[in-house]
Write a protein that holds these residues in place. Structure first.
Motif, PDB file in Angstrom:
ATOM      1  N   LYS A   1       0.853  -1.194   0.000  1.00  0.00           N
ATOM      2  CA  LYS A   1       0.000   0.000   0.000  1.00  0.00           C
ATOM      3  C   LYS A   1       0.884   1.238   0.000  1.00  0.00           C
ATOM      4  N   THR A   2       0.605   2.158  -0.920  1.00  0.00           N
ATOM      5  CA  THR A   2       1.270   3.452  -0.922  1.00  0.00           C
ATOM      6  C   THR A   2       0.212   4.492  -0.558  1.00  0.00           C
ATOM      7  N   ASP A   3       0.547   5.768  -0.662  1.00  0.00           N
ATOM      8  CA  ASP A   3      -0.413   6.826  -0.328  1.00  0.00           C
ATOM      9  C   ASP A   3      -1.722   6.686  -1.092  1.00  0.00           C
ATOM     10  N   LYS A   4      -1.631   6.434  -2.385  1.00  0.00           N
ATOM     11  CA  LYS A   4      -2.830   6.438  -3.219  1.00  0.00           C
ATOM     12  C   LYS A   4      -3.063   5.139  -3.971  1.00  0.00           C
ATOM     13  N   SER A   5      -2.139   4.194  -3.873  1.00  0.00           N
ATOM     14  CA  SER A   5      -2.233   2.995  -4.705  1.00  0.00           C
ATOM     15  C   SER A   5      -2.011   1.716  -3.920  1.00  0.00           C
ATOM     16  N   PHE A   6      -2.455   0.627  -4.547  1.00  0.00           N
ATOM     17  CA  PHE A   6      -2.159  -0.720  -4.100  1.00  0.00           C
ATOM     18  C   PHE A   6      -1.280  -1.318  -5.200  1.00  0.00           C
ATOM     19  N   ILE A   7      -0.161  -1.883  -4.835  1.00  0.00           N
ATOM     20  CA  ILE A   7       0.775  -2.452  -5.797  1.00  0.00           C
ATOM     21  C   ILE A   7       0.766  -3.968  -5.653  1.00  0.00           C
ATOM     22  N   PHE A   8       0.552  -4.664  -6.761  1.00  0.00           N
ATOM     23  CA  PHE A   8       0.513  -6.123  -6.804  1.00  0.00           C
ATOM     24  C   PHE A   8       1.600  -6.600  -7.754  1.00  0.00           C
ATOM     25  N   SER A   9       2.249  -7.687  -7.402  1.00  0.00           N
ATOM     26  CA  SER A   9       3.279  -8.250  -8.278  1.00  0.00           C
ATOM     27  C   SER A   9       3.077  -9.746  -8.414  1.00  0.00           C
ATOM     28  N   SER A  10       3.302 -10.236  -9.626  1.00  0.00           N
ATOM     29  CA  SER A  10       3.305 -11.675  -9.874  1.00  0.00           C
ATOM     30  C   SER A  10       4.189 -11.922 -11.090  1.00  0.00           C
ATOM     31  N   ASP A  11       5.148 -12.814 -10.927  1.00  0.00           N
ATOM     32  CA  ASP A  11       6.129 -13.105 -11.975  1.00  0.00           C
ATOM     33  C   ASP A  11       6.772 -11.808 -12.457  1.00  0.00           C
ATOM     34  N   ASN A  12       6.666 -11.520 -13.735  1.00  0.00           N
ATOM     35  CA  ASN A  12       7.253 -10.300 -14.287  1.00  0.00           C
ATOM     36  C   ASN A  12       6.223  -9.181 -14.417  1.00  0.00           C
ATOM     37  N   ASN A  13       5.028  -9.407 -13.900  1.00  0.00           N
ATOM     38  CA  ASN A  13       3.964  -8.407 -14.005  1.00  0.00           C
ATOM     39  C   ASN A  13       3.804  -7.644 -12.697  1.00  0.00           C
ATOM     40  N   ARG A  14       3.434  -6.385 -12.854  1.00  0.00           N
ATOM     41  CA  ARG A  14       3.132  -5.544 -11.697  1.00  0.00           C
ATOM     42  C   ARG A  14       1.870  -4.760 -12.045  1.00  0.00           C
ATOM     43  N   TYR A  15       1.026  -4.583 -11.053  1.00  0.00           N
ATOM     44  CA  TYR A  15      -0.232  -3.861 -11.245  1.00  0.00           C
ATOM     45  C   TYR A  15      -0.344  -2.784 -10.181  1.00  0.00           C
ATOM     46  N   GLU A  16      -0.793  -1.618 -10.589  1.00  0.00           N
ATOM     47  CA  GLU A  16      -1.079  -0.534  -9.656  1.00  0.00           C
ATOM     48  C   GLU A  16      -2.574  -0.265  -9.706  1.00  0.00           C
ATOM     49  N   LEU A  17      -3.203  -0.326  -8.556  1.00  0.00           N
ATOM     50  CA  LEU A  17      -4.640  -0.116  -8.427  1.00  0.00           C
ATOM     51  C   LEU A  17      -4.869   1.143  -7.615  1.00  0.00           C
ATOM     52  N   ARG A  18      -5.740   2.009  -8.107  1.00  0.00           N
ATOM     53  CA  ARG A  18      -6.061   3.225  -7.350  1.00  0.00           C
ATOM     54  C   ARG A  18      -7.443   3.732  -7.740  1.00  0.00           C
ATOM     55  N   VAL A  19      -7.954   4.634  -6.913  1.00  0.00           N
ATOM     56  CA  VAL A  19      -9.238   5.281  -7.181  1.00  0.00           C
ATOM     57  C   VAL A  19      -8.955   6.632  -7.819  1.00  0.00           C
ATOM     58  N   ILE A  20      -9.693   6.917  -8.876  1.00  0.00           N
ATOM     59  CA  ILE A  20      -9.639   8.234  -9.514  1.00  0.00           C
ATOM     60  C   ILE A  20     -10.944   8.925  -9.136  1.00  0.00           C
ATOM     61  N   ASP A  21     -10.843  10.024  -8.446  1.00  0.00           N
ATOM     62  CA  ASP A  21     -12.032  10.715  -7.937  1.00  0.00           C
ATOM     63  C   ASP A  21     -12.182  12.077  -8.596  1.00  0.00           C
ATOM     64  N   SER A  22     -12.047  12.117  -9.918  1.00  0.00           N
ATOM     65  CA  SER A  22     -12.019  13.396 -10.628  1.00  0.00           C
ATOM     66  C   SER A  22     -13.359  13.816 -11.208  1.00  0.00           C
ATOM     67  N   SER A  23     -14.403  13.038 -11.017  1.00  0.00           N
ATOM     68  CA  SER A  23     -15.713  13.389 -11.567  1.00  0.00           C
ATOM     69  C   SER A  23     -16.800  13.046 -10.556  1.00  0.00           C
ATOM     70  N   ALA A  24     -18.031  13.173 -10.984  1.00  0.00           N
ATOM     71  CA  ALA A  24     -19.153  12.857 -10.099  1.00  0.00           C
ATOM     72  C   ALA A  24     -19.160  11.373  -9.717  1.00  0.00           C
ATOM     73  N   ILE A  25     -18.651  10.529 -10.612  1.00  0.00           N
ATOM     74  CA  ILE A  25     -18.594   9.093 -10.353  1.00  0.00           C
ATOM     75  C   ILE A  25     -17.128   8.689 -10.259  1.00  0.00           C
ATOM     76  N   ALA A  26     -16.754   8.160  -9.113  1.00  0.00           N
ATOM     77  CA  ALA A  26     -15.376   7.708  -8.935  1.00  0.00           C
ATOM     78  C   ALA A  26     -15.104   6.528  -9.874  1.00  0.00           C
ATOM     79  N   LYS A  27     -13.849   6.389 -10.255  1.00  0.00           N
ATOM     80  CA  LYS A  27     -13.435   5.289 -11.121  1.00  0.00           C
ATOM     81  C   LYS A  27     -12.281   4.568 -10.445  1.00  0.00           C
ATOM     82  N   ILE A  28     -12.116   3.307 -10.796  1.00  0.00           N
ATOM     83  CA  ILE A  28     -10.915   2.617 -10.359  1.00  0.00           C
ATOM     84  C   ILE A  28     -10.032   2.402 -11.581  1.00  0.00           C
TER      85      ILE A  28
END
Length: 178
Positions: free
Chosen positions: A134-161
């Motif tokens: 967990k970082t300030d704004k993201s969740f970081i996942f790793s598997s093998d040679n892949n890495r994923y960053e997950l976060r919420v974007i709250d820039s509009s009326a409807i939040a997005k992931i």
């Protein structure tokens, strides 16, 4: 009034895609176009499970996850169609739960779903199993040679992931879900 309705019907007929055009677009890997056009006529073709699977797979390939609901309901005649329906439903369900966890703070740690090879599913599984940094704004996942960053974007009326996918440190793709 009759003329307006007749004209509107004519326009919708002229601009709608046919099944053969949709299959042709699928062969040419125009998945977003297949998804959008196919979803429009899927109700008239609800007995043609090859067509429904073609549209659903195209929606998945173009990351139009919400469009999977109708095909998942319609696929029921054969074992392979039912398996595909479960696959599509699982991914849609995972997307909805992940959104609720991130945006609404819902605890999904006890939820277990079938594992799939889809990016969203890999991130969902790692999130539920607390296999992330967990970082300030993201969740970081790793598997093998892949890495994923997950976060919420709250820039509009409807939040997005947002999920950013990296392979060997190189950004491959960004996925955005409502």
């Amino acid at each position: 009034m009759k003329k307006i309705l007749l004209f509107a019907f004519f326009l919708s007929y002229v601009f709608s895609a046919t099944k053969s055009e949709i299959f042709n677009d699928y062969k040419n890997e125009k998945y977003l176009q297949v998804c959008k056009n196919g979803i429009e006529i899927i109700k008239q073709e609800k007995e043609d499970e090859v067509f429904i699977n073609t549209v659903a797979y195209s929606c998945l390939k173009s990351d139009m996850i919400d469009m999977l609901a109708l095909p998942a309901v319609l696929l029921k005649k054969t074992p392979s169609s039912r398996l595909n329906a479960s696959y599509y439903s699982t991914i849609l369900f995972q997307k909805k739960l992940l959104y609720q966890a991130l945006v609404d703070g819902m605890d999904i740690s006890l939820v277990r779903t079938p594992k799939t090879d889809y990016v969203l599913s890999r991130v969902f599984d790692a999130f539920v199993e607390n296999k992330y940094e967990k970082t300030d704004k993201s969740f970081i996942f790793s598997s093998d040679n892949n890495r994923y960053e997950l976060r919420v974007i709250d820039s509009s009326a409807i939040a997005k992931i947002e999920i950013k996918e990296y392979k060997d440190g190189v950004h491959i793709k960004t996925y955005i879900y409502y």
